[in-house]
Scaffold this active site. Structure first.
Site, PDB file in Angstrom:
ATOM      1  CD  GLU A   1      -2.881   1.210   2.354  1.00  0.00           C
ATOM      2  OE1 GLU A   1      -2.816   0.328   3.229  1.00  0.00           O
ATOM      3  OE2 GLU A   1      -3.686   2.135   2.361  1.00  0.00           O
TER       4      GLU A   1
ATOM      5  CB  ALA B   1       1.047  -2.422  11.550  1.00  0.00           C
ATOM      6  CG  MET B   2       0.294  -3.332   4.864  1.00  0.00           C
ATOM      7  SD  MET B   2      -0.706  -1.877   4.412  1.00  0.00           S
ATOM      8  CE  MET B   2      -1.989  -2.684   3.466  1.00  0.00           C
ATOM      9  CD  GLU B   3      -4.685  -2.041   5.818  1.00  0.00           C
ATOM     10  OE1 GLU B   3      -3.690  -1.628   6.450  1.00  0.00           O
ATOM     11  OE2 GLU B   3      -5.353  -1.311   5.067  1.00  0.00           O
TER      12      GLU B   3
ATOM     13  CG  HIS C   1      -5.626   0.655  12.816  1.00  0.00           C
ATOM     14  ND1 HIS C   1      -6.336   1.827  12.794  1.00  0.00           N
ATOM     15  CD2 HIS C   1      -5.140   0.507  11.563  1.00  0.00           C
ATOM     16  CE1 HIS C   1      -6.280   2.375  11.597  1.00  0.00           C
ATOM     17  NE2 HIS C   1      -5.542   1.583  10.824  1.00  0.00           N
ATOM     18  CD  GLU C   2      -2.529  -2.086  10.783  1.00  0.00           C
ATOM     19  OE1 GLU C   2      -3.066  -2.251   9.666  1.00  0.00           O
ATOM     20  OE2 GLU C   2      -2.098  -0.975  11.164  1.00  0.00           O
TER      21      GLU C   2
ATOM     22  CG  HIS D   1      -7.423  -1.787   8.187  1.00  0.00           C
ATOM     23  ND1 HIS D   1      -8.253  -0.825   7.658  1.00  0.00           N
ATOM     24  CD2 HIS D   1      -6.286  -1.125   8.563  1.00  0.00           C
ATOM     25  CE1 HIS D   1      -7.653   0.361   7.714  1.00  0.00           C
ATOM     26  NE2 HIS D   1      -6.467   0.214   8.267  1.00  0.00           N
TER      27      HIS D   1
ATOM     28  CD  GLU E   1      -5.957   3.410   6.888  1.00  0.00           C
ATOM     29  OE1 GLU E   1      -6.106   3.229   8.113  1.00  0.00           O
ATOM     30  OE2 GLU E   1      -5.395   2.572   6.137  1.00  0.00           O
TER      31      GLU E   1
HETATM   32  N1  B3K Z   1      -2.878   0.880   5.766  1.00  0.00           N
HETATM   33  C1  B3K Z   1      -1.528   1.051   6.245  1.00  0.00           C
HETATM   34  C2  B3K Z   1      -0.895   2.252   5.626  1.00  0.00           C
HETATM   35  C3  B3K Z   1       0.249   1.954   4.756  1.00  0.00           C
HETATM   36  C4  B3K Z   1       0.632   3.160   3.935  1.00  0.00           C
HETATM   37  C5  B3K Z   1       1.972   3.073   3.352  1.00  0.00           C
HETATM   38  N2  B3K Z   1       2.302   4.185   2.503  1.00  0.00           N
HETATM   39  C6  B3K Z   1      -1.463   1.146   7.724  1.00  0.00           C
HETATM   40  C7  B3K Z   1      -2.764   1.339   8.411  1.00  0.00           C
HETATM   41  O1  B3K Z   1      -3.348   2.398   8.391  1.00  0.00           O
HETATM   42  O2  B3K Z   1      -3.277   0.400   8.954  1.00  0.00           O
HETATM   43 ZN    ZN Z   2      -5.229   1.736   8.837  1.00  0.00          ZN
END
Ligand code: B3K
Ligand code: ZN
Length: 885
Positions: free
Chosen positions: A127, A268-270, A303-304, A307, A326
């Site tokens: 992302e 972090a990333m979901e 949070h993750e 998502h 978000e």
């Molecule tokens: N969705 C990711 C965001 C990553 C963006 C990188 N450029 C994290 C979050 O909001 O959960």
């Molecule tokens: Zn997020």
């Protein structure tokens, strides 16, 4: 790096994709000096569009194309066009298969986007637009596909091979290599793709969902961190349960994995079924992580996880809709944290953060609506406005509709759009359909940037027993938006009598009172409300719980604020009254400083905080929050022209006076709590957080006395405690204290003890970067030479450079411009290695309009120097050029 000036991308130009990708079959061959990626894409013409066959334009960046075939026919260079960022070819039928092979270099990817290596392991961050650095693809969120991924790597160094979904096959190859295949049954956009290969250990657990399905939970970390995973695992299980109970959302795959990596641009990333986390948001145990870190881990894990529904099952149509997932997910995680800890304290923390940082963004050159309508580089739009203000917008919908109706709306939204890529309008439509409430005007919160001002005034008519509240709203111009239309502003309020009791609220025209705390809607530029049947003049408690993200003003005098501090039944507003009182007192001191007068503290602030300290009934975390004076960054934000030195001097003077006047009470509270910390083992639980927060803020005041017994207490706490919260506070207090030799010895001892723990060393860097004692820049420059520091690791950059520029305002804004020059140098160097981090570090310089002429010129000069420094990434170019516009 850009070769030409980056172009603006506009929401109004959105078009549905020409082609769809039904299936994506990926094969990764991971090697030390390159990686081969083979992609088979099963594609078809988008059936909602006409039957012709336009050229197929695939996104791709920094890829070495080795071969491409259309329906098994190998294409030659004459059959396609290739440029910096696209592969274009001509389909000949409505359905077809593309096979491509590319070579990429994760081992030298320092931007940490796409496929890269962190501490020897392979990992991904896709992302928003990282997947195009992995293979040629339609890299946009409205193209959703079913992914199958095979990865192969050398077995010894990479025993663990992971991707999204469920593992379906694995095996070994000759030459010490092995492979695994993963299949994700859910359609997803490419930004949710993930892959991990490394030498990792995991903690495994299980969660039984509400429909009695067993889900395997695994958290993967480097072997030395296996003892720091339990808190994240507990947080994950709490999140899964909470999302079932509060939103009716059940997890969908049979396995949910989290992997911790050391080098990560964000928190972090979901990614579907395979969340990848900055290790700072996973690892937590008493000895090495503070209470704040424990709470952050809990919040980010939630949070993750959340998502999975708000983001993955229902995703964004385009990146202008980013706040759809978000803002909603931040709102969800903040409610979760409120339920797990203290609702009032969580609200106070969130509001303090929003008002300090998001309001500043909203008043600066990068101001944009919650749903922006143009961007150059989408990475620059993962902002406080998209996240935090987006969450406030959802909170207002929640307030206007009530919890039950909001839930009906979210149920409808998830049911209606499951498996789709949708817009913020679709979300609001579901809320309207479920509630029957017309949110047309409310939607201006999505399209108008800037923080609204809300001026309130009141008059009491003793003859008529009526009380008239008048509101006037306005919103300052922001880039590209000179004029704003009125917002819908929910104002929760109560009217208090002389004893602080809430009075019945009856508006003119109402038959009977409607409660004692209620929500008014201010929808016009000027609007008045008249309350009747009030036998005495009330004192209003306005915008309770911070019911709208606005700058409210009401002409309270200091005695009234003191009264609200003691009597308001809304905990948030009790704190808020204290903040307003402190702001008034501090602004008076700032004026005295600027006029060269002796500083004199209004004793009412002392009296107010004395009664807070004496209130044994009050939650200790609340006592701690109320003792915290508004920060220098917040005082900057609310100043017309920020006088950095005056703000610092005034605030430090006030702290010193409070420390002297309240010494005995602070000392008593400190000792009682330290005694409890000594006699009970650490628990990551709210009552303990609360107790330690009061203990620690008390210590930070006490040390200002310079008394030897405080130094002794500080050293005792440092040495004898069993947790990082107490140890780091003791260190931070020493670092900012006059006790020079103890400071040096303790810093050295700390570094020696924790040198092998990068996250703890981040704290060590931050504490020093934040020290406002003279010579800050020189200390930071020296620390950049420390063996534990590297510009390659985003956490280190944030810990040292970010903390210096963002939290050490007197040193960063040194009148000679040295702080600015230093930051610009770091941005120029980071621009080449990691554009996202470079662009984020820039933000203190973008606020140049806040300062005096001399500082403005110096800051602008540095922005111009960055602009002229050579080839800029689109990330840095967008921020610098908008700041100078
Ligand atoms: N969705 C990711 C965001 C990553 C963006 C990188 N450029 C994290 C979050 O909001 O959960
Ligand atoms: Zn997020």
């Amino acid at each position: 790096m850009r070769t030409e000036q980056p172009k603006m991308i506009y929401l109004k130009d959105y078009q549905a994709p020409d082609y769809l990708i039904d299936e994506t079959h990926l094969t990764f061959e991971l090697f030390e000096d390159h990686t081969l990626v083979h992609a088979q894409l099963v594609m078809r013409r988008n059936p909602t569009l006409s039957a012709d066959l336009p050229p197929l334009v695939l996104d791709g960046q920094q890829l070495e194309l080795l071969s491409v075939a259309l329906d098994d026919r190998e294409l030659s260079a004459a059959d396609y066009q290739l440029d910096d960022s696209h592969l274009t070819l001509q389909p000949t039928a409505a359905s077809f298969v593309i096979d491509s092979s590319v070579r990429i270099h994760p081992e030298s990817n320092t931007a940490l986007e796409g496929l890269y290596k962190s501490s020897g392991m392979f990992c991904t961050q896709c992302e928003a637009e990282g997947f195009r650095k992995i293979t040629y693809y339609l890299d946009r969120p409205d193209v959703m596909s079913k992914f199958t991924t095979t990865l192969s790597a050398e077995q010894h160094s990479y025993p663990v091979l992971l991707s999204n979904g469920n593992p379906i096959a694995s095996g070994s190859e000759e030459g010490g290599r092995h492979w695994a295949t993963w299949e994700d049954p859910f359609m997803k956009p490419a930004y949710l793709f993930a892959l991990v290969a490394g030498d990792l250990w995991c903690v495994e657990d299980q969660f039984t969902t509400m429909s009695q399905r067993a889900v395997t939970l695994r958290i993967y970390v480097e072997p030395e961190n296996i003892d720091k995973v339990q808190h994240a695992m507990d947080s994950l299980k709490k999140s899964m349960k909470w999302d079932e109970e509060v939103y009716g959302r059940e997890y969908d795959l049979d396995i949910f994995m989290i992997v911790a990596v050391n080098d990560f641009n964000m928190g972090a990333m979901e990614n579907k079924g395979l969340n990848i986390f900055n290790s700072s948001c996973v690892l937590a145990k008493a000895e090495t992580a503070t209470d704040a870190a424990h709470q952050r881990v809990e919040a980010v894990v939630a949070h993750e996880y959340f998502h999975n529904w708000s983001g993955n099952r229902v995703t964004c149509r385009d990146w202008f809709q980013l706040s759809l997932k978000e803002g909603f997910t931040v709102f969800r995680d903040s409610e979760f944290s409120a339920d797990m800890n203290s609702r009032t304290v969580k609200r106070i923390e969130d509001v303090a953060y929003l008002r300090t940082h998001q309001f500043a963004e909203d008043a600066g050159p990068m101001a944009h609506p919650v749903r922006p309508d143009a961007y150059m580089e989408i990475s620059n739009f993962y902002t406080l406005t998209i996240y935090e203000k987006g969450s406030e917008v959802l909170r207002m919908i929640h307030t206007l509709l009530g919890a039950e109706t909001f839930r009906k709306g979210s149920d409808l939204y998830f049911a209606r759009h499951d498996g789709q890529a949708v817009t913020c309008d679709d979300f609001v439509q579901a809320m309207e359909d479920a509630s029957g409430v017309d949110l047309t005007q409310f939607k201006r919160w999505y399209t108008q940037a800037g923080t609204p001002r809300l001026e309130a005034s009141a008059s009491y008519d003793a003859a008529a027993n009526s009380y008239r509240l008048e509101f006037r709203q306005s919103c300052p111009a922001t880039p590209g938006q000179a004029e704003k239309l009125p917002f819908v502003i929910p104002v929760e309020l109560a009217l208090l009598d002389a004893q602080g009791r809430e009075l019945p609220l009856q508006l003119v025209g109402e038959e009977a009172p409607v409660g004692r705390s209620r929500v008014l809607q201010v929808t016009q530029a000027e609007q008045a409300f008249t309350f009747i049947n009030l036998a005495e003049k009330p004192l209003p408690s306005l915008l309770r719980g911070f019911s709208a993200p606005v700058k409210l003003s009401f002409p309270y005098d200091r005695d009234q604020l003191m009264f609200l501090m003691q009597h308001d039944s809304d905990g948030f507003n009790r704190w808020e009254a204290g903040q307003q009182l402190s702001v008034q007192v501090l602004q008076e001191l700032i004026g005295q400083y600027q006029r060269g007068e002796a500083l004199v503290l209004d004793q009412r602030l002392v009296a107010a905080l004395r009664s807070v300290l004496q209130d044994e009934q009050l939650d200790q975390a609340m006592v701690a929050e109320m003792l915290s004076l508004p920060g220098e960054a917040y005082l900057t934000e609310i100043s017309e022209v920020a006088d950095v030195d005056a703000i610092h001097a005034a605030r430090e003077f006030a702290r010193g006076e409070l420390a002297t006047a309240l010494f005995d009470l602070l000392w008593q509270r400190y000792q009682a709590n330290r005694e409890l910390s000594r006699s009970t083992a650490y628990i990551a639980e709210f009552t303990h957080f609360a107790r330690r927060s009061l203990q620690n803020i008390a210590l930070s005041y006490l040390v200002l006395s310079g008394r030897p017994e405080v130094l002794a207490a500080c050293l005792e706490q440092y040495e004898a405690c069993d947790n990082m919260t107490e140890r780091l506070t003791a260190l931070a207090v020493l670092v900012n204290s006059p006790f020079e030799s103890e400071r040096a010895t303790t810093l050295a001892a700390f570094a020696e003890h924790f040198k092998d723990n990068p996250l703890v060393m981040d704290q060590w860097f931050s504490v020093q970067a934040g020290s406002t004692l003279p010579g800050g820049l020189a200390r930071v420059q020296a620390l950049m030479q420390h063996p534990a520091f590297t510009l390659k690791n985003p956490n280190k950059v944030r810990a040292l450079i970010g903390a210096f520029a963002g939290q050490n305002l007197v040193n960063f804004h040194a009148a000679d411009g040295s702080g600015y020059r230093f930051l610009a140098d770091q941005v120029i160097s980071l621009n080449a290695s990691n554009p996202q981090i470079a662009s984020r570090q820039l933000s203190p310089l973008t606020r140049w309009r806040k300062y005096d002429d001399k500082r403005q010129a110096l800051m602008k000069g540095e922005l111009e120097r960055i602009l002229a420094s050579g080839e800029l990434s689109s990330d840095v170019y967008e921020v610098v050029s908008k700041s100078l516009a």
